[in-house]
Write a protein that holds these residues in place. Structure first.
Motif, PDB file in Angstrom:
ATOM      1  N   ARG A  30      30.016  38.213  51.742  1.00 14.64           N
ATOM      2  CA  ARG A  30      29.470  38.172  50.615  1.00 14.64           C
ATOM      3  C   ARG A  30      30.299  37.119  49.747  1.00 14.64           C
ATOM      4  O   ARG A  30      31.560  36.941  50.177  1.00 14.64           O
ATOM      5  N   GLU A  31      29.709  36.701  48.606  1.00 10.97           N
ATOM      6  CA  GLU A  31      30.363  35.842  47.644  1.00 10.97           C
ATOM      7  C   GLU A  31      31.147  36.532  46.720  1.00 10.97           C
ATOM      8  O   GLU A  31      32.286  35.957  46.368  1.00 10.97           O
ATOM      9  N   THR A  32      31.006  37.766  46.230  1.00 17.01           N
ATOM     10  CA  THR A  32      31.667  38.219  45.275  1.00 17.01           C
ATOM     11  C   THR A  32      32.038  39.680  45.751  1.00 17.01           C
ATOM     12  O   THR A  32      31.147  40.334  46.223  1.00 17.01           O
ATOM     13  N   ALA A  33      33.130  40.126  45.781  1.00 12.89           N
ATOM     14  CA  ALA A  33      33.766  41.355  46.136  1.00 12.89           C
ATOM     15  C   ALA A  33      34.805  41.882  45.440  1.00 12.89           C
ATOM     16  O   ALA A  33      35.737  41.076  44.596  1.00 12.89           O
ATOM     17  N   ALA A  34      35.553  43.025  45.681  1.00 11.80           N
ATOM     18  CA  ALA A  34      36.633  43.653  44.967  1.00 11.80           C
ATOM     19  C   ALA A  34      37.416  44.405  45.917  1.00 11.80           C
ATOM     20  O   ALA A  34      36.797  44.860  47.022  1.00 11.80           O
ATOM     21  N   GLY A  35      38.838  44.491  45.620  1.00 13.78           N
ATOM     22  CA  GLY A  35      39.808  45.015  46.533  1.00 13.78           C
ATOM     23  C   GLY A  35      40.342  46.278  45.543  1.00 13.78           C
ATOM     24  O   GLY A  35      41.180  45.787  44.411  1.00 13.78           O
ATOM     25  N   VAL A  36      40.802  47.243  46.346  1.00 15.21           N
ATOM     26  CA  VAL A  36      41.666  48.156  45.460  1.00 15.21           C
ATOM     27  C   VAL A  36      42.927  48.653  46.452  1.00 15.21           C
ATOM     28  O   VAL A  36      42.915  48.789  47.631  1.00 15.21           O
ATOM     29  N   SER A  37      43.907  48.435  45.674  1.00 11.74           N
ATOM     30  CA  SER A  37      45.287  48.636  46.410  1.00 11.74           C
ATOM     31  C   SER A  37      45.568  50.353  46.568  1.00 11.74           C
ATOM     32  O   SER A  37      44.725  50.874  46.210  1.00 11.74           O
ATOM     33  N   GLY A  38      46.568  50.585  47.477  1.00 15.06           N
ATOM     34  CA  GLY A  38      47.092  51.951  47.438  1.00 15.06           C
ATOM     35  C   GLY A  38      47.655  52.232  46.151  1.00 15.06           C
ATOM     36  O   GLY A  38      48.255  51.446  45.245  1.00 15.06           O
ATOM     37  N   PRO A  39      47.769  53.683  45.777  1.00 19.97           N
ATOM     38  CA  PRO A  39      48.306  53.861  44.586  1.00 19.97           C
ATOM     39  C   PRO A  39      49.745  53.973  44.369  1.00 19.97           C
ATOM     40  O   PRO A  39      50.361  53.664  45.451  1.00 19.97           O
ATOM     41  N   ARG A  40      50.123  53.572  43.188  1.00 17.87           N
ATOM     42  CA  ARG A  40      51.744  53.274  42.715  1.00 17.87           C
ATOM     43  C   ARG A  40      52.085  54.508  41.712  1.00 17.87           C
ATOM     44  O   ARG A  40      51.317  54.628  40.945  1.00 17.87           O
ATOM     45  N   ARG A  41      53.239  54.867  41.718  1.00 18.89           N
ATOM     46  CA  ARG A  41      53.868  55.475  40.767  1.00 18.89           C
ATOM     47  C   ARG A  41      54.213  54.988  39.535  1.00 18.89           C
ATOM     48  O   ARG A  41      54.376  55.596  38.497  1.00 18.89           O
ATOM     49  N   GLY A  42      54.706  53.637  39.635  1.00 18.16           N
ATOM     50  CA  GLY A  42      55.328  52.896  38.576  1.00 18.16           C
ATOM     51  C   GLY A  42      54.937  51.380  38.790  1.00 18.16           C
ATOM     52  O   GLY A  42      54.152  50.926  39.510  1.00 18.16           O
ATOM     53  N   LEU A  43      55.811  50.705  38.092  1.00 18.59           N
ATOM     54  CA  LEU A  43      55.555  49.068  37.900  1.00 18.59           C
ATOM     55  C   LEU A  43      56.247  48.449  38.948  1.00 18.59           C
ATOM     56  O   LEU A  43      55.988  46.953  39.254  1.00 18.59           O
ATOM     57  N   ASP A  44      57.334  49.020  39.426  1.00 22.22           N
ATOM     58  CA  ASP A  44      58.151  48.109  40.488  1.00 22.22           C
ATOM     59  C   ASP A  44      57.472  47.848  41.581  1.00 22.22           C
ATOM     60  O   ASP A  44      57.972  46.616  42.395  1.00 22.22           O
ATOM     61  N   GLU A  45      56.564  48.439  42.244  1.00 19.37           N
ATOM     62  CA  GLU A  45      55.718  48.011  43.422  1.00 19.37           C
ATOM     63  C   GLU A  45      54.217  47.227  43.257  1.00 19.37           C
ATOM     64  O   GLU A  45      53.488  47.160  44.097  1.00 19.37           O
ATOM     65  N   LEU A  46      54.184  46.951  42.091  1.00 18.01           N
ATOM     66  CA  LEU A  46      52.999  46.002  41.602  1.00 18.01           C
ATOM     67  C   LEU A  46      52.704  44.743  42.425  1.00 18.01           C
ATOM     68  O   LEU A  46      51.564  44.640  42.954  1.00 18.01           O
ATOM     69  N   PRO A  47      53.830  44.067  42.513  1.00 16.19           N
ATOM     70  CA  PRO A  47      53.685  42.857  43.309  1.00 16.19           C
ATOM     71  C   PRO A  47      53.119  43.052  44.619  1.00 16.19           C
ATOM     72  O   PRO A  47      52.092  42.521  45.395  1.00 16.19           O
ATOM     73  N   ALA A  48      53.640  44.170  45.538  1.00 13.65           N
ATOM     74  CA  ALA A  48      53.071  44.545  46.742  1.00 13.65           C
ATOM     75  C   ALA A  48      51.836  45.124  46.587  1.00 13.65           C
ATOM     76  O   ALA A  48      51.059  44.875  47.616  1.00 13.65           O
ATOM     77  N   ALA A  49      51.424  45.755  45.711  1.00 13.94           N
ATOM     78  CA  ALA A  49      50.046  46.335  45.561  1.00 13.94           C
ATOM     79  C   ALA A  49      49.007  45.336  45.124  1.00 13.94           C
ATOM     80  O   ALA A  49      48.049  45.299  45.660  1.00 13.94           O
ATOM     81  N   TRP A  50      49.642  44.296  44.455  1.00 13.00           N
ATOM     82  CA  TRP A  50      48.622  43.046  44.479  1.00 13.00           C
ATOM     83  C   TRP A  50      48.339  42.302  45.708  1.00 13.00           C
ATOM     84  O   TRP A  50      46.971  42.002  45.666  1.00 13.00           O
TER      85      TRP A  50
END
Length: 420
Positions: free
Chosen positions: A276-296
């Motif tokens: 498909r041309e357009t799609a979305a992905g959802v990361s695993g849940p995180r408790r704070g901001l420290d792990e957002l780069p990995a979640a991205w």
């Protein structure tokens, strides 16, 4: 701020005696006013308004129909006639919501017969006093939307710096984002990636068309090697429940910003399961901001997998993408020489057969049923795969090599920035 919008919409509804609806420039619902006409018979339902209220968004076709009347350029109220064929059973009066010359949304007045005598005004005539008061309220809405857009841009800049900026700038971005989000920064949170995403670059806009949905704490547009990607930070109700993030992803995919076609890249021509041309992905849940780069990184991997394999759906969660979790984290590599001939366009059906056979753990009966072919046809195609690749499908190592090579070819190169 949502309460402020509702109060202002209620003011317009009361002033004009007609139900008003407020939508942003992307036709996402912000607030709506109820109206009791006092008539014995209820007015006929208008499907477009009903869908907007229930789904909190209008379709791309509805948006195009209304924009054809010039609402995005209008400086004054416009009267729009009904068109039952388009699902618009009642006429509308559109009040453009502008601030400093920029349109930020629209107030819609449903004309169920109460507004037929309302004078909109013009070059030589003043508008009805009731409408003039409504436009004053609309200007206040425009100022609020403009302020919200500026605040959203600032949060988006911090989020983008945290996700993809240089390591030495991430700590400052994290601190700024934590200060802005306050308690929400502690989570639980998840990241949503939508690819491709087309920012609003029109001449009459001062913001990049970042979405403003209730569950989104911050959003930014991330450049990639092929497409722009939207990153949305979503608040969760519980760390074990990704439903709000998935619902937000589904809403974002309905946005016209997510409808731009994308040219298929290398390896995206592999036919098994489609793409498909357009799609979305959802990361695993995180408790704070420290792990957002990995979640991205997780959200981008899930979005890439959803684009590559239609069986994953338009929205894919990191935990559910199987081998793509491993493949998306590997650096781009040349296709294995043995598998390369199988990936040529002329052998697309053989590649599809080989991948289905390996997906079915080498069970011929399941594979033939899945593909809708006779077993003998399957055996013939597998023999052709062996001839082309030189790989023995009775060998576990050869099977693993072929399976991963086919999945990697389907996934293609990264389309967005790496989140590591």
């Amino acid at each position: 701020m949502r309460d402020d919008y509702q109060q202002l919409v209620d003011e317009i509804t009361a002033a004009l005696g007609a139900p008003a609806t407020l939508e942003n420039r992307d036709f996402a619902l912000i607030a709506f006013g109820a109206h009791d006409s006092g008539d014995a018979e209820e007015p006929a339902l208008d499907p477009v308004r009903t869908r907007s209220i229930l789904q909190r968004r209008s379709t791309a076709a509805v948006r195009a129909w209304f924009e054809a009347f010039g609402i995005a350029r209008a400086q004054a109220p416009l009267r729009i006639p009904p068109d039952p064929a388009a699902g618009v059973f009642m006429g509308r009066i559109c009040l453009p919501v502008r601030h400093r010359g920029v349109v930020h949304g629209y107030v819609w007045l449903l004309d169920d017969g109460h507004l037929s005598d309302l004078e909109l005004g013009g070059p030589s005539a003043a508008p009805d006093p009731r409408l003039a008061r409504a436009m004053e309220t609309t200007a206040r809405i425009g100022a609020l939307l403009a302020a919200e857009a500026r605040a959203g841009e600032e949060l988006g800049e911090l989020l983008g710096e945290l996700l993809t900026g240089p390591p030495d700038g991430r700590e400052a971005a994290r601190a700024g984002l934590r200060a802005a989000l306050r308690q929400a920064a502690d989570g639980p949170l998840a990241l949503v990636a939508v690819v491709p995403w087309t920012p609003d670059t029109g001449a009459d806009t001062d913001h990049p068309g970042l979405p403003r949905l209730p569950g989104i704490a911050a959003a930014c547009v991330v450049p990639g090697t092929a497409d722009l990607t939207l990153a949305a930070l979503v608040r969760l109700r519980a760390a074990s429940a990704l439903d709000p993030a998935r619902a937000t992803a589904e809403q974002l995919l309905r946005s016209p910003r997510a409808s731009a076609p994308s040219a298929p890249g290398p390896g995206r021509e592999l036919p098994p399961g489609g793409g498909r041309e357009t799609a979305a992905g959802v990361s695993g849940p995180r408790r704070g901001l420290d792990e957002l780069p990995a979640a991205w990184g997780e959200a981008m991997a899930a979005a890439r997998a959803a684009r590559a394999d239609a069986r994953l759906g338009p929205v894919a969660e990191w935990a559910a993408i199987g081998p793509y979790r491993l493949l998306a984290g590997l650096p781009p590599a040349r296709t294995d020489a043995a598998v390369r001939p199988l990936l040529e366009r002329t052998h697309a059906e053989l590649a599809r057969t080989a991948e289905a056979f390996l997906d079915c753990a080498g069970q011929a009966g399941r594979t033939a049923q899945l593909l809708g072919i006779h077993r003998q046809t399957l055996y013939y195609r597998l023999s052709r795969v062996k001839q082309l690749t030189g790989l023995d499908l009775d060998s576990g190592e050869d099977r693993l090599l072929l399976h991963m090579a086919l999945k990697a070819a389907r996934l293609g190169p990264p389309g967005g920035a790496d989140g590591g």
